[in-house]
Design an enzyme around this catalytic site. Structure first.
Site, PDB file in Angstrom:
ATOM      1  N   ASP A  13     -16.704  -9.306  48.256  1.00 32.40           N
ATOM      2  CA  ASP A  13     -16.135 -10.638  48.462  1.00 32.40           C
ATOM      3  C   ASP A  13     -16.259 -11.549  47.246  1.00 32.40           C
ATOM      4  O   ASP A  13     -16.339 -12.775  47.366  1.00 32.40           O
ATOM      5  CB  ASP A  13     -16.770 -11.327  49.686  1.00 32.40           C
ATOM      6  N   LYS A  16     -12.075 -10.282  44.402  1.00 30.74           N
ATOM      7  CA  LYS A  16     -11.335  -9.204  43.739  1.00 30.74           C
ATOM      8  C   LYS A  16      -9.845  -9.261  44.049  1.00 30.74           C
ATOM      9  O   LYS A  16      -9.016  -9.036  43.178  1.00 30.74           O
ATOM     10  CB  LYS A  16     -11.896  -7.832  44.151  1.00 30.74           C
ATOM     11  N   GLY A  40     -11.644  -6.650  52.754  1.00 30.77           N
ATOM     12  CA  GLY A  40     -10.766  -7.766  53.104  1.00 30.77           C
ATOM     13  C   GLY A  40     -10.516  -8.536  51.830  1.00 30.77           C
ATOM     14  O   GLY A  40     -11.426  -9.176  51.309  1.00 30.77           O
ATOM     15  N   HIS A  41      -9.318  -8.419  51.283  1.00 26.75           N
ATOM     16  CA  HIS A  41      -8.990  -9.054  50.007  1.00 26.75           C
ATOM     17  C   HIS A  41      -7.921 -10.118  50.230  1.00 26.75           C
ATOM     18  O   HIS A  41      -6.764  -9.798  50.477  1.00 26.75           O
ATOM     19  CB  HIS A  41      -8.509  -8.003  48.997  1.00 26.75           C
ATOM     20  N   GLN A 222     -15.340  -3.536  48.016  1.00 24.03           N
ATOM     21  CA  GLN A 222     -16.793  -3.743  48.127  1.00 24.03           C
ATOM     22  C   GLN A 222     -17.365  -4.187  46.766  1.00 24.03           C
ATOM     23  O   GLN A 222     -16.661  -4.838  46.017  1.00 24.03           O
ATOM     24  CB  GLN A 222     -17.507  -2.496  48.651  1.00 24.03           C
TER      25      GLN A 222
END
Ligand code: GDP
Ligand code: IMO
Ligand code: MG
Length: 409
Positions: A13, A16, A40-41, A222
């Site tokens: 988080d 990225k 989750g991006h 990650q």
């Protein structure tokens, strides 16, 4: 050389997704090489918002090709959902998105096991419950089912037996209910039919792109301290989010990667359990969470917050071979108005420059803090410790909220 890798230097988080989207304007393709729907991006671009989980984050740019490599784990339902949502926003993705047949399938029993293990554990990991651990356990246990198998039904029907028998025992031992063989088989064959136009040998595809002179981004999910080897084991994920992961997970020769961008937040966050030396439990943690909007993009869980840990960033720079640092969320520290960071640790009277490779020490270290007069001064401290320049600073979630800095080294 054609490849630039982007990796997270903390516990995920770091921003990225935003960084990939920002850099993708100068690239032709983006490759995901590990992880799955645990990622989750979030990307905000020209009034559009999309939370990417499985599909590469550069795909809001309409001429960028997306590649999902062999190292990934694919949850069929999550993939079809994301494909539908993204197509609605940017148009059809056929011919622009490719999935390698060697990527592993996250089976419904993997998600079930993830949830059952966590519920039964007396010290849970705090996983995203996306089935990541059990799927990669089966990959290495040679019990996995791969994307390509869903396009070869006769082979699949035979081959699934070993995986099914093993996982049935596991699920039942933990008090769960195993779906029937037939049910799983037809669900997989149906998935295969739907994804047929997207499945392609991505090694061959990358070779074609390279020959055309394409520039290619490798999108880490990650972060370094969630790596199965280099992270805060066992509070990690079951893959290699480090730059080296791109070689084995993407099928990319190491010498072709000549730029490695390391993304770090101006403070630190972590979701799930595990040690976190600079964590702030009181008001500062609360304010960072509120100002920074620190709630998980995948699970909605509040993220634990604390000060920037410079030794972590500096050590991750070594592991990944970072060439360019990219700082994010400096606007959040500006609003907080305190520029504090750990510059080392005290371990029983001994001063450590880097995080310890002993899991036990992570609980014992006392961070040594320094305060800085400005965000720039804090970034200079990071550069001194890491020996690499901070080339970009993100100061807002929008695509354009990035300040470029002079490279001096
Ligand atoms: P990722 O998993 O590394 O892609 O990061 P996430 O998307 O899960 O979390 C980062 C969050 O911070 C997202 O909501 C981004 O939109 C947001 N973000 C990224 N960069 C910045 C920044 O510079 N400032 C602020 N305020 N938000 C940012
Ligand atoms: P992105 O790509 C932050 C964390 C989970 C848990 C541990 C193991 O958005 O940075 P898993 O479900 O992978 O077995 O969970 O890893 N985790 C993440 N934390 N960002 C992520 O991805 C994460 N993916 C997994 O919270 O602590
Ligand atoms: Mg995220």
């Amino acid at each position: 050389m054609p490849y630039t890798a982007i990796v997270g230097l903390q516990w995920g988080d770091e921003g990225k997704g935003k960084v990939i989207d920002f850099l993708a304007k100068d690239y032709d393709a983006v490759v995901r090489f590990q992880g799955g729907a645990n990622a989750g991006h979030s990307v905000y671009a020209d009034g559009k918002f999309f939370a990417f989980h499985l599909i590469p984050s550069g795909m809001l740019w309409e001429d960028v090709v997306g590649i999902m490599g062999p190292g990934m784990v694919i949850d069929p339902d999550a993939f079809l959902r994301e494909l539908g949502e993204l197509s609605e926003m940017v148009g059809p993705l056929e011919g622009r998105l490719f999935l390698d047949p060697r990527a592993h399938i996250v089976m419904p029993y993997h998600k079930l096991e993830d949830a059952l293990f966590e519920a039964a554990a007396d010290r849970p990991i705090g996983t995203t419950r996306r089935g990541i651990g059990p799927t990669n356990r089966d990959r290495y246990g040679r019990l996995g089912i791969r994307v390509g198998d869903t396009l070869r039904p006769a082979y699949l029907k035979e081959h699934m037996r070993r995986a099914y028998d093993f996982n049935r025992r596991v699920v039942e031992a933990y008090g769960g209910e195993m779906p029937s063989y037939e049910e799983l088989y037809s669900w997989l064959v149906d998935f295969g039919e739907r994804i047929r136009p997207y499945v392609r040998d991505t090694v061959e595809m990358l070779d074609e792109l390279e020959r055309k002179g394409a520039r290619i981004l490798l999108e880490g999910a990650q972060g370094t301290y969630l790596d199965i080897n280099f992270g805060t084991y066992p509070y990690v994920t079951s893959s290699h989010p480090i730059s080296g992961g791109a070689t084995v997970g993407g099928g990319i020769a190491p010498w072709k990667i000549d730029r490695v961008v390391g993304v770090f937040k101006a403070y630190t966050t972590r979701v799930g359990e595990g040690p976190f030396p600079t964590e702030e439990h009181g008001e500062v943690g609360e304010r960072l969470r509120e100002i920074g909007g620190e709630y998980g993009a995948t699970t909605g869980r509040p993220r634990r917050c604390g000060w920037l840990d410079i030794p972590m960033v500096a050590y991750a720079t070594l592991i990944n071979g970072i060439t360019d640092l990219f700082a994010t969320k400096m606007d959040v520290l500006d609003e907080l108005g305190i520029y504090r960071a750990a510059v080392g640790y005290d371990l029983g009277g001994r001063r450590l420059r880097y995080p310890s490779p002993y899991s036990a020490d992570w609980y014992e270290v006392k961070p040594i803090y320094e305060d800085y007069p400005s965000g720039d001064a804090l970034l200079e401290a990071v550069e001194r410790a890491a020996g690499v320049d901070v080339v970009f600073v993100s100061v807002g979630k929008d695509r354009d909220a990035v300040i470029e800095r002079q490279k001096r080294r």
